[in-house]
Motif scaffolding. Sequence first.
Motif, mmCIF file in Angstrom:
data_model
loop_
_atom_site.group_PDB
_atom_site.id
_atom_site.type_symbol
_atom_site.label_atom_id
_atom_site.label_comp_id
_atom_site.label_asym_id
_atom_site.label_seq_id
_atom_site.Cartn_x
_atom_site.Cartn_y
_atom_site.Cartn_z
ATOM 1 N N ARG A 223 0.830 -1.133 0.120
ATOM 2 C CA ARG A 223 0.065 -0.061 0.007
ATOM 3 C C ARG A 223 0.861 1.306 -0.203
ATOM 4 N N LEU A 224 1.806 1.193 0.656
ATOM 5 C CA LEU A 224 2.916 2.530 0.695
ATOM 6 C C LEU A 224 3.285 2.764 -0.600
ATOM 7 N N VAL A 225 3.915 1.730 -1.360
ATOM 8 C CA VAL A 225 4.559 2.114 -2.453
ATOM 9 C C VAL A 225 3.548 2.379 -3.621
ATOM 10 N N SER A 226 2.348 2.048 -3.636
ATOM 11 C CA SER A 226 1.328 2.088 -4.661
ATOM 12 C C SER A 226 0.935 3.442 -4.878
ATOM 13 N N GLY A 227 1.324 4.137 -3.945
ATOM 14 C CA GLY A 227 1.006 5.782 -3.874
ATOM 15 C C GLY A 227 1.768 6.393 -5.035
ATOM 16 N N GLY A 228 2.724 6.000 -5.333
ATOM 17 C CA GLY A 228 3.743 6.317 -6.582
ATOM 18 C C GLY A 228 4.359 7.703 -6.202
ATOM 19 N N GLY A 229 4.539 8.261 -5.099
ATOM 20 C CA GLY A 229 5.359 9.208 -4.822
ATOM 21 C C GLY A 229 6.547 9.126 -4.741
ATOM 22 N N GLU A 230 7.385 10.093 -4.756
ATOM 23 C CA GLU A 230 8.814 10.220 -4.760
ATOM 24 C C GLU A 230 9.435 9.422 -3.614
ATOM 25 N N VAL A 231 9.146 9.739 -2.443
ATOM 26 C CA VAL A 231 9.684 8.931 -1.330
ATOM 27 C C VAL A 231 9.295 7.586 -1.354
ATOM 28 N N GLU A 232 8.081 7.202 -1.686
ATOM 29 C CA GLU A 232 7.607 5.821 -1.764
ATOM 30 C C GLU A 232 8.522 5.243 -2.645
ATOM 31 N N SER A 233 8.752 5.784 -3.966
ATOM 32 C CA SER A 233 9.592 4.980 -5.012
ATOM 33 C C SER A 233 10.831 4.583 -4.591
ATOM 34 N N ARG A 234 11.409 5.070 -3.550
ATOM 35 C CA ARG A 234 12.534 4.868 -3.015
ATOM 36 C C ARG A 234 12.575 3.581 -2.035
ATOM 37 N N ALA A 235 11.532 3.141 -1.414
ATOM 38 C CA ALA A 235 11.316 2.301 -0.311
ATOM 39 C C ALA A 235 11.669 0.799 -0.997
ATOM 40 N N ARG A 236 12.298 0.269 -0.158
ATOM 41 C CA ARG A 236 12.688 -1.399 -0.217
ATOM 42 C C ARG A 236 12.390 -2.253 1.029
ATOM 43 N N LEU A 237 11.939 -3.148 0.753
ATOM 44 C CA LEU A 237 11.518 -4.159 2.038
ATOM 45 C C LEU A 237 12.658 -5.448 2.207
ATOM 46 N N VAL A 238 13.118 -5.418 3.326
ATOM 47 C CA VAL A 238 13.913 -6.834 3.676
ATOM 48 C C VAL A 238 13.399 -7.749 4.477
ATOM 49 N N ILE A 239 12.974 -8.809 4.268
ATOM 50 C CA ILE A 239 12.512 -9.790 5.477
ATOM 51 C C ILE A 239 13.319 -10.828 5.584
ATOM 52 N N VAL A 240 14.127 -10.943 6.773
ATOM 53 C CA VAL A 240 15.281 -11.692 7.018
ATOM 54 C C VAL A 240 14.749 -12.981 7.894
ATOM 55 N N GLY A 241 14.888 -14.373 7.606
ATOM 56 C CA GLY A 241 14.613 -15.565 8.283
ATOM 57 C C GLY A 241 13.977 -16.295 7.556
ATOM 58 N N GLU A 242 14.043 -17.899 8.050
ATOM 59 C CA GLU A 242 13.253 -18.741 7.524
ATOM 60 C C GLU A 242 12.317 -19.345 8.144
ATOM 61 N N GLY A 243 11.609 -20.439 7.557
ATOM 62 C CA GLY A 243 10.500 -20.984 8.281
ATOM 63 C C GLY A 243 9.191 -21.318 7.264
ATOM 64 N N PRO A 244 8.306 -22.097 7.932
ATOM 65 C CA PRO A 244 7.589 -22.568 6.835
ATOM 66 C C PRO A 244 6.574 -21.900 5.923
ATOM 67 N N LEU A 245 6.577 -20.493 6.177
ATOM 68 C CA LEU A 245 5.731 -19.679 5.316
ATOM 69 C C LEU A 245 6.596 -18.975 4.407
ATOM 70 N N ARG A 246 7.921 -19.365 4.295
ATOM 71 C CA ARG A 246 8.757 -18.553 3.290
ATOM 72 C C ARG A 246 8.113 -18.487 1.739
ATOM 73 N N ASP A 247 7.694 -19.763 1.424
ATOM 74 C CA ASP A 247 7.132 -19.891 -0.160
ATOM 75 C C ASP A 247 5.942 -19.032 -0.169
ATOM 76 N N THR A 248 5.039 -19.180 1.003
ATOM 77 C CA THR A 248 3.793 -18.291 0.816
ATOM 78 C C THR A 248 4.143 -16.896 1.020
ATOM 79 N N LEU A 249 5.051 -16.232 1.559
ATOM 80 C CA LEU A 249 5.289 -14.952 1.768
ATOM 81 C C LEU A 249 5.789 -14.547 0.503
ATOM 82 N N ILE A 250 6.664 -15.283 -0.131
ATOM 83 C CA ILE A 250 7.378 -14.867 -1.605
ATOM 84 C C ILE A 250 6.122 -14.786 -2.505
ATOM 85 N N ARG A 251 5.330 -15.724 -2.602
ATOM 86 C CA ARG A 251 4.116 -15.840 -3.329
ATOM 87 C C ARG A 251 3.038 -14.549 -3.376
#
Length: 382
Positions: A223-251
Amino acid sequence: MKQDTRPLILHVIHHLHTGGLENGLVNLINHLPESRYRHAVACVEDFSDFRLRVTRPDTPVIALHRSRIGVWRLRQGLFRLCRQFRPTIVHSRNQSGLDALLPARLAGVPHCIHGEHGWDVDDLNGERVKPALLRRIHSPLVDRYITVSRDLRNYLVQRVHISSRRVTQIINGVDTVRFCPPSTRSQQLLPEGFAGPDAMVIGTVGRLQAVKDQETLLRAFARLVSGGGEVESRARLVIVGEGPLRDTLIRLADSLGISARTWFPGNISNVAEILHTFDLFVLPSLAEGISNTLLEAMASGLPLIATATGGNLELVTEGVNGRLFMPGDIDALTRLLSQYLGEPSMLRTHGGNAREMAVRRFSLPVMLASYQAVYEEFCDRR
């Protein structure tokens, strides 16, 4: 051969792999005075390569494989271990550790300490009758309880009806030397082309399972990056960790259209270095005891966004070192992300406050001194 008279503490945990409880145990074993204590670790289930983080060569780690052998053979195995090692203290943790208490007492162990480090996955609010009843039934076997948060302390006193005099709260400690602010934020560990020099990196660290609720973070980020603003366009997300939901979250990231802006590096050994790539740390958990990753982010000088649940309320002071939101509230998390990205001065101020609080209140020496005080109380009674 001269007999080793140092007290032995037998730690009983569910498993020894990557996790907050396990990290705290490793810190305890590695940093308590070697001249004063010996340690052994009994895993109700198993251990992983995480056991190699125990640097003391005189610390055996034993896997008992309860799911394979059953609970009665587990208790027999724990009884034999206690007869073999003759510990001064058995220090069990969480619900699965309760199975060690009766075997320890029958084997003649003089003292039992039981720790509560977080909510069971199927009892996030401590409302189920059976877990409370199990703790109550085992309470006569316990000399002292240790909880990592006020929330868990209140649970034992109010729900399980343990006398408050028998409960000691010790908040997890963080190594503020290893986890410290970088001189400059680094992007060297990020994938090539993932983030430009002006990127704003939002990050989280934790096991990829339902209670950690990375799904809410992914949806808020989308939702944050869907606004298309200049600040939002620079945002990146890093999710560190392993677990049973990895494939689900990637999808899910792919379906939300944010795959190119989101990185899932899996489990990593250099958490301190990866935190140096973040500008903002988010913990979206549905429930928490005291989060080690939140403490590590604080010590690294990162501002925090966390859910208003459990021990998070003791680590995050609203508007001082971070912001709080209710678990699962995607709209609120989106607003907080936008506010931080739009106000770099707030990022700096809250990050500086977080570091100061970590050093003053949550350092590793403070935790070690508290545990040693409890251990000494019972070692002196032998």
